[in-house]
Write a protein that holds these residues in place. Structure first.
Motif, PDB file in Angstrom:
ATOM      1  N   PHE A   9       0.644  -1.516   0.153  1.00 53.59           N
ATOM      2  CA  PHE A   9      -0.169   0.264   0.204  1.00 53.59           C
ATOM      3  C   PHE A   9       1.278   1.211   0.331  1.00 53.59           C
ATOM      4  CE2 PHE A   9      -3.145   2.695   2.124  1.00 53.59           C
ATOM      5  CZ  PHE A   9      -4.517   2.405   0.805  1.00 53.59           C
ATOM      6  N   VAL A  10       1.531   1.821  -0.666  1.00 58.23           N
ATOM      7  CA  VAL A  10       2.274   3.074  -1.040  1.00 58.23           C
ATOM      8  C   VAL A  10       1.648   4.440  -1.610  1.00 58.23           C
ATOM      9  CG1 VAL A  10       4.005   3.862  -2.310  1.00 58.23           C
ATOM     10  CG2 VAL A  10       3.676   1.340  -2.555  1.00 58.23           C
ATOM     11  N   THR A  11       1.877   5.201  -0.218  1.00 64.96           N
ATOM     12  CA  THR A  11       0.868   6.122  -0.408  1.00 64.96           C
ATOM     13  C   THR A  11       2.158   7.822  -1.213  1.00 64.96           C
ATOM     14  OG1 THR A  11       1.382   6.690   2.009  1.00 64.96           O
ATOM     15  CG2 THR A  11      -0.693   5.743   1.309  1.00 64.96           C
ATOM     16  N   GLY A  12       1.398   8.657  -0.842  1.00 66.98           N
ATOM     17  CA  GLY A  12       2.348   9.619  -1.243  1.00 66.98           C
ATOM     18  C   GLY A  12       1.809  10.417  -2.253  1.00 66.98           C
ATOM     19  N   SER A  93      -1.445   1.852  -5.482  1.00 66.60           N
ATOM     20  CA  SER A  93      -0.062   3.651  -5.269  1.00 66.60           C
ATOM     21  C   SER A  93      -1.856   4.510  -5.065  1.00 66.60           C
ATOM     22  CB  SER A  93      -0.095   3.912  -6.740  1.00 66.60           C
ATOM     23  OG  SER A  93       0.218   5.410  -7.105  1.00 66.60           O
ATOM     24  N   THR A  94      -1.541   5.339  -4.087  1.00 59.45           N
ATOM     25  CA  THR A  94      -3.157   6.307  -3.464  1.00 59.45           C
ATOM     26  C   THR A  94      -2.852   7.225  -2.873  1.00 59.45           C
ATOM     27  OG1 THR A  94      -4.702   5.736  -3.179  1.00 59.45           O
ATOM     28  CG2 THR A  94      -3.502   5.039  -1.325  1.00 59.45           C
ATOM     29  N   HIS A  95      -3.082   7.626  -2.341  1.00 58.14           N
ATOM     30  CA  HIS A  95      -3.803   8.352  -1.093  1.00 58.14           C
ATOM     31  C   HIS A  95      -4.043   8.237  -0.507  1.00 58.14           C
ATOM     32  CE1 HIS A  95      -2.165  12.392  -3.652  1.00 58.14           C
ATOM     33  NE2 HIS A  95      -3.145  12.242  -4.422  1.00 58.14           N
ATOM     34  N   MET A 105      -9.447  16.441   3.921  1.00 53.45           N
ATOM     35  CA  MET A 105     -10.070  15.166   3.588  1.00 53.45           C
ATOM     36  C   MET A 105      -9.113  13.765   3.758  1.00 53.45           C
ATOM     37  SD  MET A 105     -11.928  16.879   0.126  1.00 53.45           S
ATOM     38  CE  MET A 105     -12.260  16.243  -0.549  1.00 53.45           C
ATOM     39  N   HIS A 106     -10.362  12.729   4.282  1.00 53.23           N
ATOM     40  CA  HIS A 106     -10.136  11.844   3.742  1.00 53.23           C
ATOM     41  C   HIS A 106      -9.843  11.305   2.140  1.00 53.23           C
ATOM     42  CE1 HIS A 106     -14.506  10.794   4.216  1.00 53.23           C
ATOM     43  NE2 HIS A 106     -14.144   9.475   3.449  1.00 53.23           N
ATOM     44  N   ALA A 107      -8.885   9.967   2.447  1.00 52.30           N
ATOM     45  CA  ALA A 107      -8.397   9.492   1.191  1.00 52.30           C
ATOM     46  C   ALA A 107      -7.939   7.991   1.172  1.00 52.30           C
ATOM     47  CB  ALA A 107      -8.050  10.166   0.184  1.00 52.30           C
ATOM     48  N   PHE A 108      -9.277   7.660   1.648  1.00 51.61           N
ATOM     49  CA  PHE A 108      -9.790   6.082   1.922  1.00 51.61           C
ATOM     50  C   PHE A 108     -10.437   5.460   2.681  1.00 51.61           C
ATOM     51  CE2 PHE A 108      -7.256   7.094   5.868  1.00 51.61           C
ATOM     52  CZ  PHE A 108      -7.920   6.673   6.652  1.00 51.61           C
ATOM     53  N   ASN A 109     -11.049   4.020   2.466  1.00 49.26           N
ATOM     54  CA  ASN A 109     -11.613   3.791   3.278  1.00 49.26           C
ATOM     55  C   ASN A 109     -11.822   2.233   4.008  1.00 49.26           C
ATOM     56  OD1 ASN A 109     -14.626   1.508   3.694  1.00 49.26           O
ATOM     57  ND2 ASN A 109     -15.565   3.034   2.732  1.00 49.26           N
ATOM     58  N   PHE A 110     -11.639   2.675   5.958  1.00 48.17           N
ATOM     59  CA  PHE A 110     -11.504   1.849   6.233  1.00 48.17           C
ATOM     60  C   PHE A 110     -11.549  -0.131   6.335  1.00 48.17           C
ATOM     61  CE2 PHE A 110     -10.214   5.144   9.976  1.00 48.17           C
ATOM     62  CZ  PHE A 110      -8.755   4.448  10.327  1.00 48.17           C
ATOM     63  N   HIS A 111     -12.539   0.530   5.155  1.00 48.29           N
ATOM     64  CA  HIS A 111     -12.978  -1.439   5.010  1.00 48.29           C
ATOM     65  C   HIS A 111     -12.450  -2.050   3.898  1.00 48.29           C
ATOM     66  CE1 HIS A 111     -15.913  -4.033   3.893  1.00 48.29           C
ATOM     67  NE2 HIS A 111     -15.979  -3.870   2.662  1.00 48.29           N
ATOM     68  N   TRP A 153       1.117  18.314   5.150  1.00 53.67           N
ATOM     69  CA  TRP A 153       0.537  17.690   4.415  1.00 53.67           C
ATOM     70  C   TRP A 153       1.517  16.484   4.206  1.00 53.67           C
ATOM     71  CZ3 TRP A 153      -1.194  18.319  -1.806  1.00 53.67           C
ATOM     72  CH2 TRP A 153      -1.936  17.268  -2.196  1.00 53.67           C
ATOM     73  N   ARG A 154       2.464  16.877   3.598  1.00 56.37           N
ATOM     74  CA  ARG A 154       2.750  15.522   3.445  1.00 56.37           C
ATOM     75  C   ARG A 154       3.758  14.646   4.680  1.00 56.37           C
ATOM     76  NH1 ARG A 154       9.442  17.227   2.837  1.00 56.37           N
ATOM     77  NH2 ARG A 154       9.280  17.349   4.906  1.00 56.37           N
ATOM     78  N   ASP A 155       3.544  15.350   6.220  1.00 57.49           N
ATOM     79  CA  ASP A 155       3.757  14.928   7.161  1.00 57.49           C
ATOM     80  C   ASP A 155       2.446  14.576   7.754  1.00 57.49           C
ATOM     81  OD1 ASP A 155       5.124  14.435   9.552  1.00 57.49           O
ATOM     82  OD2 ASP A 155       3.271  16.339  10.735  1.00 57.49           O
ATOM     83  N   GLU A 156       1.108  14.800   7.806  1.00 56.28           N
ATOM     84  CA  GLU A 156       0.201  14.081   7.834  1.00 56.28           C
ATOM     85  C   GLU A 156      -0.224  12.671   6.169  1.00 56.28           C
ATOM     86  OE1 GLU A 156      -2.768  18.108   8.562  1.00 56.28           O
ATOM     87  OE2 GLU A 156      -2.100  17.810   6.360  1.00 56.28           O
ATOM     88  N   GLU A 157       0.186  12.921   6.116  1.00 52.27           N
ATOM     89  CA  GLU A 157       0.707  11.535   4.457  1.00 52.27           C
ATOM     90  C   GLU A 157       1.151  10.556   5.250  1.00 52.27           C
ATOM     91  OE1 GLU A 157      -1.331   9.598   0.616  1.00 52.27           O
ATOM     92  OE2 GLU A 157      -1.244  11.636   1.914  1.00 52.27           O
ATOM     93  N   ALA A 158       1.922  10.572   5.808  1.00 53.06           N
ATOM     94  CA  ALA A 158       3.267  10.170   6.536  1.00 53.06           C
ATOM     95  C   ALA A 158       2.568   9.132   8.173  1.00 53.06           C
ATOM     96  CB  ALA A 158       4.591  10.548   6.176  1.00 53.06           C
ATOM     97  N   PHE A 159       1.950  10.000   8.629  1.00 47.89           N
ATOM     98  CA  PHE A 159       1.775  10.106   9.600  1.00 47.89           C
ATOM     99  C   PHE A 159       0.632   9.330   9.827  1.00 47.89           C
ATOM    100  CE2 PHE A 159      -1.576  10.684  12.975  1.00 47.89           C
ATOM    101  CZ  PHE A 159      -0.583  10.588  14.338  1.00 47.89           C
ATOM    102  N   ILE A 160      -0.056   9.127   8.911  1.00 45.63           N
ATOM    103  CA  ILE A 160      -1.833   8.377   8.315  1.00 45.63           C
ATOM    104  C   ILE A 160      -1.461   7.420   8.291  1.00 45.63           C
ATOM    105  CG2 ILE A 160      -3.802   8.140   7.363  1.00 45.63           C
ATOM    106  CD1 ILE A 160      -4.224  11.356   7.809  1.00 45.63           C
ATOM    107  N   THR A 161      -0.365   7.088   7.660  1.00 47.28           N
ATOM    108  CA  THR A 161      -0.245   5.853   6.342  1.00 47.28           C
ATOM    109  C   THR A 161       0.224   4.953   7.816  1.00 47.28           C
ATOM    110  OG1 THR A 161       0.692   6.643   4.715  1.00 47.28           O
ATOM    111  CG2 THR A 161       1.113   4.116   5.226  1.00 47.28           C
ATOM    112  N   ARG A 162       1.567   5.476   8.212  1.00 45.95           N
ATOM    113  CA  ARG A 162       2.082   4.133   9.410  1.00 45.95           C
ATOM    114  C   ARG A 162       1.184   4.424  10.258  1.00 45.95           C
ATOM    115  NH1 ARG A 162       4.203   6.367  14.489  1.00 45.95           N
ATOM    116  NH2 ARG A 162       4.099   8.524  13.930  1.00 45.95           N
TER     117      ARG A 162
END
Length: 369
Positions: A9-12, A93-95, A105-111, A153-162
């Motif tokens: 699951f590759v984000t950025g 490849s996703t946000h 804004m969220h860009a994924f669905n937990f389900h 935003w860059r930090d938020e993307e990394a934080f949520i992915t982690r």
């Protein structure tokens, strides 16, 4: 011929070069399949007879956007199931979030993330000025974000992915866009896929060195690169902190102030743009703090720290990295060509070596290579 199935699951964030990096990895190893969620969402919308103009997808009604994302992920789930059964490696490849119109804004669905059940999470990051310039040349993003907002935003993307990785108890990697793509290929195929199959994974090392001293001496910089190359040639996945170079922004801003300029001209990959000096100065604290946190994450995802230390003068940054790694259950190996060293340097070091060849011999002896 099928291998070990691996779903990454590759984000950025936008402008980070996430998809282009994956394509470079794919060009090295065509066993990697890539599914780009954004491309699939536009295609799904078109298949349903709805044309979304470029740059307008985030302005859609939130419920409609959620439905489009869900419909897209239903297709992706079926495709991933087939690829898994075939023993393929696939990168999604996703946000995970967007900073749009001054809100998150969220860009994924937990389900669907749970249903995908990725084997590894990877966040691709690039220099803040590189991302800023890429967004400046993107019609959907041009002028929307300040440099500080890009950093946040860059930090938020990394934080949520982690957080997603930790929730599912899966490995998480921060991967610099300007690092050698072969290192990401190794992570996917020679570390995570190998681990999953029960094979011995390649070792991962954080390369620590006094950056200011090394950058200021071309001969020493060449030595550092030679050490890095020898490690890579021996099968080590190397994380080099200089692959993300945000700190140059601070230097450029102070130089501009001294010359009475209000903007800094930046060129990245043939693209040219300007950043306001005030924007850089407003983000100095973010830049400095993120350097520390980012380097500690690169240590977290490594098996060991390898210190290249060509000077007797102690570096606060290197000493902090050594202590952090040593107290976080990492072996710390130092290449130190001098006879005498600081007791503090030795205290937090597993072992000292005169050169990289002696270090590699030791790693082979202990079975790390």
């Amino acid at each position: 011929m099928s291998g070990e199935a691996l779903v990454s699951f590759v984000t950025g964030i936008s402008g980070s070069g996430r998809l282009s990096l994956l394509k470079e990895v794919q060009s090295r190893n065509d066993a990697l399949k890539i599914i780009d969620v954004g491309t699939r969402m536009y295609k799904k919308s078109s298949d349903l007879g709805i044309q979304i103009p470029d740059g307008k997808i985030l302005d859609m009604d939130p419920l409609a956007l959620d439905y489009l994302r869900a419909a897209t992920f239903e297709d992706i789930l079926k495709e991933v199931e087939g690829l898994r059964s075939a023993g393929s490696a696939v990168s999604i490849s996703t946000h995970v979030c967007f900073r749009w119109k001054k809100h998150l804004m969220h860009a994924f669905n937990f389900h669907y993330v749970n249903a995908l059940n990725p084997d590894v999470y990877i966040n691709v990051i690039d220099n803040a000025h590189s991302v800023y310039l890429n967004l400046l040349h993107d019609s959907a993003w041009s002028g929307r974000l300040t440099l500080k907002e890009v950093l946040v935003w860059r930090d938020e993307e990394a934080f949520i992915t982690r957080m997603l990785a930790e929730y599912q108890r899966k490995p998480f990697y921060l991967f610099p866009r300007r690092e050698d793509p072969s290192m990401l290929e190794r992570i996917l195929f020679k570390v995570e896929a190998a681990r999953k199959s029960g094979s011995k994974p390649l070792p991962k090392a954080y390369l620590s060195y006094p950056i200011t001293h090394v950058k200021g001496n071309p001969e020493v910089w060449k030595e550092k690169d030679e050490v890095k190359q020898k490690l890579k040639d021996s099968g080590v996945v190397v994380f080099d902190p200089i692959s993300i170079e945000d700190s140059v922004l601070i230097d450029w801003a102070y130089e501009a102030v001294a010359k009475g300029k209000e903007t800094v001209e930046v060129e990245v990959d043939g693209r040219v743009g300007e950043i306001k000096v005030k924007e850089i100065l407003d983000a100095v604290g973010d830049i400095k703090d993120q350097i520390v946190v980012r380097d500690y994450q690169l240590i977290n995802q490594s098996d060991m720290i390898i210190v290249f230390y060509p000077t007797k003068v102690l570096s606060p940054g290197v000493l902090s990295e050594i202590k952090y790694g040593y107290t976080h259950n990492k072996n710390v190996y130092a290449i130190f060509p001098f006879e005498e060293s600081s007791p503090f340097f030795e205290y937090y070091t597993t072992r000292l070596f005169k050169d990289v060849d002696a270090l590699l011999d030791h790693l082979r002896e202990v079975g790390a290579l």
